[in-house]
Design a protein around this motif. Structure first.
Motif, short mmCIF file in Angstrom:
data_model
loop_
_atom_site.label_atom_id
_atom_site.label_comp_id
_atom_site.label_asym_id
_atom_site.label_seq_id
_atom_site.Cartn_x
_atom_site.Cartn_y
_atom_site.Cartn_z
N ILE A 1 5.16 -0.86 -3.89
CA ILE A 1 4.88 -1.37 -2.54
C ILE A 1 6.18 -1.79 -1.86
CG2 ILE A 1 3.88 -3.35 -1.33
CD1 ILE A 1 1.41 -3.00 -3.13
N ASP A 2 7.10 -2.37 -2.61
CA ASP A 2 8.40 -2.74 -2.04
C ASP A 2 9.11 -1.51 -1.48
OD1 ASP A 2 7.97 -5.37 -2.76
OD2 ASP A 2 9.16 -5.24 -4.60
N ASP A 3 9.04 -0.39 -2.21
CA ASP A 3 9.69 0.84 -1.74
C ASP A 3 8.99 1.40 -0.51
OD1 ASP A 3 11.42 0.54 -3.83
OD2 ASP A 3 10.85 2.36 -4.90
N VAL A 4 7.66 1.36 -0.50
CA VAL A 4 6.92 1.79 0.68
C VAL A 4 7.31 0.96 1.89
CG1 VAL A 4 4.62 1.93 1.73
CG2 VAL A 4 4.96 2.71 -0.62
N ALA A 5 7.42 -0.35 1.69
CA ALA A 5 7.80 -1.25 2.78
C ALA A 5 9.19 -0.94 3.30
CB ALA A 5 7.72 -2.70 2.30
N GLU A 6 10.09 -0.53 2.41
CA GLU A 6 11.44 -0.17 2.84
C GLU A 6 11.42 1.07 3.73
OE1 GLU A 6 15.71 -0.31 3.08
OE2 GLU A 6 14.09 -1.76 2.78
N VAL A 7 10.62 2.07 3.33
CA VAL A 7 10.48 3.27 4.17
C VAL A 7 9.90 2.91 5.53
CG1 VAL A 7 9.38 5.54 4.39
CG2 VAL A 7 10.26 4.80 2.17
N ASN A 8 8.90 2.03 5.52
CA ASN A 8 8.28 1.61 6.79
C ASN A 8 9.26 0.83 7.65
OD1 ASN A 8 5.92 1.39 8.52
ND2 ASN A 8 5.92 -0.77 8.01
N ARG A 9 10.10 0.02 7.02
CA ARG A 9 11.10 -0.74 7.77
C ARG A 9 12.06 0.19 8.49
NH1 ARG A 9 16.17 -2.65 7.40
NH2 ARG A 9 16.57 -1.60 5.41
N LEU A 10 12.40 1.30 7.86
CA LEU A 10 13.38 2.23 8.42
C LEU A 10 12.77 3.26 9.36
CD1 LEU A 10 15.46 2.76 5.16
CD2 LEU A 10 16.20 1.54 7.20
N ASP B 1 -2.06 -9.24 -1.28
CA ASP B 1 -1.25 -10.26 -0.62
C ASP B 1 0.21 -9.84 -0.57
OD1 ASP B 1 -3.52 -11.77 -0.29
OD2 ASP B 1 -3.10 -13.11 -1.99
N HIS B 2 0.69 -9.26 -1.67
CA HIS B 2 2.09 -8.82 -1.72
C HIS B 2 2.35 -7.74 -0.69
CE1 HIS B 2 6.02 -8.01 -3.45
NE2 HIS B 2 5.72 -6.72 -3.48
N ALA B 3 1.41 -6.80 -0.55
CA ALA B 3 1.56 -5.74 0.46
C ALA B 3 1.63 -6.34 1.86
CB ALA B 3 0.41 -4.76 0.35
N GLU B 4 0.76 -7.27 2.15
CA GLU B 4 0.73 -7.89 3.48
C GLU B 4 2.02 -8.66 3.75
OE1 GLU B 4 -2.85 -10.17 3.44
OE2 GLU B 4 -4.15 -8.42 3.79
N GLU B 5 2.55 -9.30 2.72
CA GLU B 5 3.82 -10.02 2.88
C GLU B 5 4.96 -9.06 3.20
OE1 GLU B 5 4.25 -12.03 -0.81
OE2 GLU B 5 2.68 -13.53 -0.39
N GLN B 6 4.85 -7.82 2.70
CA GLN B 6 5.88 -6.81 2.94
C GLN B 6 5.63 -6.02 4.23
OE1 GLN B 6 8.66 -6.45 1.03
NE2 GLN B 6 7.93 -8.26 -0.04
N GLY B 7 4.56 -6.36 4.93
CA GLY B 7 4.29 -5.71 6.21
C GLY B 7 3.54 -4.40 6.11
#
Length: 309
Positions: A52-61, A85-91
């Motif tokens: 999920i952290d990696d997905v969030a990084e792609v979404n951030r970029l 909850d972790h996914a929501e925290e990462q956007g």
């Protein structure tokens, strides 16, 4: 010649791009390979939380990948509420839950179509577990892809396998909540080579129509014979209101799972042309756009960024 800037596009084109979103598969960020070897890459995520952290990084970029598709048991965890909850925290949010009834020893002769009632019950129970995970994560859809089929004429009854499939799917569908849907994927061959139990969009559609309005077809762009007019299938399923989701990737021969658009960028354009013409790019269209790729040569996060853009 340089690519046009976003400001060079028409207002209509900009609005379309701003409404589009693409779901990323958790498994694209892990190690994968050919049928001969799984190749390892430094820094790949070890847990669904790290995926999920990696997905969030792609979404951030990119700004267009706000959902992650999970695969069970690959992404099994002890606390799905914490994962949500972790996914929501990462956007980002949890998207589709994918079942897996193709890696267990019991499923050698099939899962939902297996002639052994005990094994069919086991496969159904796995899907009920996936529905529980949907409730815990807020996932809207259960995706089913089956490796079920036969390698030899006479190995099993084609007709009876279809009857078993219909019965098994009806039991899974009946367990869904009213705000959840089932999406059924098809693939014309592999690993079964004489016949596959869900080999084409027509077979998937027939079963979905028998189940109900919340059962729809998944179209994987790599799951077709060479020369298949995929955009025609897209147009037909959209007409019927039965296109539930895409698995976008690219193929040269069969289910290659390469970066989307790599083999035939114009095919991707033709497909998206039908999508836009039908108004199916809108978030409320009921059509989910997802990548389903394996990054064996390229780095995982850059591969997903390139695919999304």
């Amino acid at each position: 010649m340089s690519a046009p800037a976003l400001s060079d596009l028409s207002r209509e084109a900009r609005d379309l791009l701003q409404t589009q979103s693409i779901e990323l598969p958790s498994w694209a960020f892990g190690n994968s390979g050919t049928r001969f070897r799984v190749f390892t890459t430094a820094g790949v995520p070890r847990t669904p939380f790290e995926k999920i952290d990696d997905v969030a990084e792609v979404n951030r970029l990119t700004g267009v990948t706000p959902r992650v598709s999970l695969h069970i048991p690959w992404d099994r965890t002890d606390d799905y509420a914490a994962l949500r909850d972790h996914a929501e925290e990462q956007g980002v949010s949890i998207g589709t839950i994918n079942s897996n009834v193709f890696q267990d020893e019991d499923y050698k002769l099939g899962s939902l179509t297996n002639p052994d009632e005990r094994i069919r019950a086991k496969a159904i129970a796995h899907h009920l577990e996936c529905i529980d995970i949907m409730r815990a994560t807020g996932s809207p859809a259960l995706k089913i892809w089956l490796a079920d089929g036969t390698n030899y004429p006479g190995q099993d009854s084609i007709r009876e396998r279809q009857d078993r499939l219909a019965d098994s799917l009806s039991r899974v569908y009946a367990a869904l909540d009213s705000d959840q849907q089932l999406v059924l994927e098809y693939k014309f061959f592999e690993p079964a080579f004489y016949h596959t139990d869900v080999p084409d969009w027509g077979t998937s559609l027939v079963h979905c129509q028998a189940l109900g309005e919340r059962a729809k077809v998944v179209l994987d762009t790599g799951h077709h014979a060479p020369g298949t007019n995929i955009e025609f299938i897209v147009a037909q399923l959209l007409r019927l209101g039965r296109l539930g989701a895409f698995d976008f990737n690219s193929r040269f021969y069969a289910d290659d799972d390469l970066i989307v658009g790599a083999a035939d960028p114009y095919q991707l354009f033709r497909i998206m042309n039908e999508i836009v013409a039908a108004g199916a790019l809108a978030p409320d269209s009921g059509v989910n756009f997802m990548l389903d790729q394996c990054h064996n040569l390229e780095e995982k996060i850059p591969g997903e960024i390139r695919s999304a853009t």
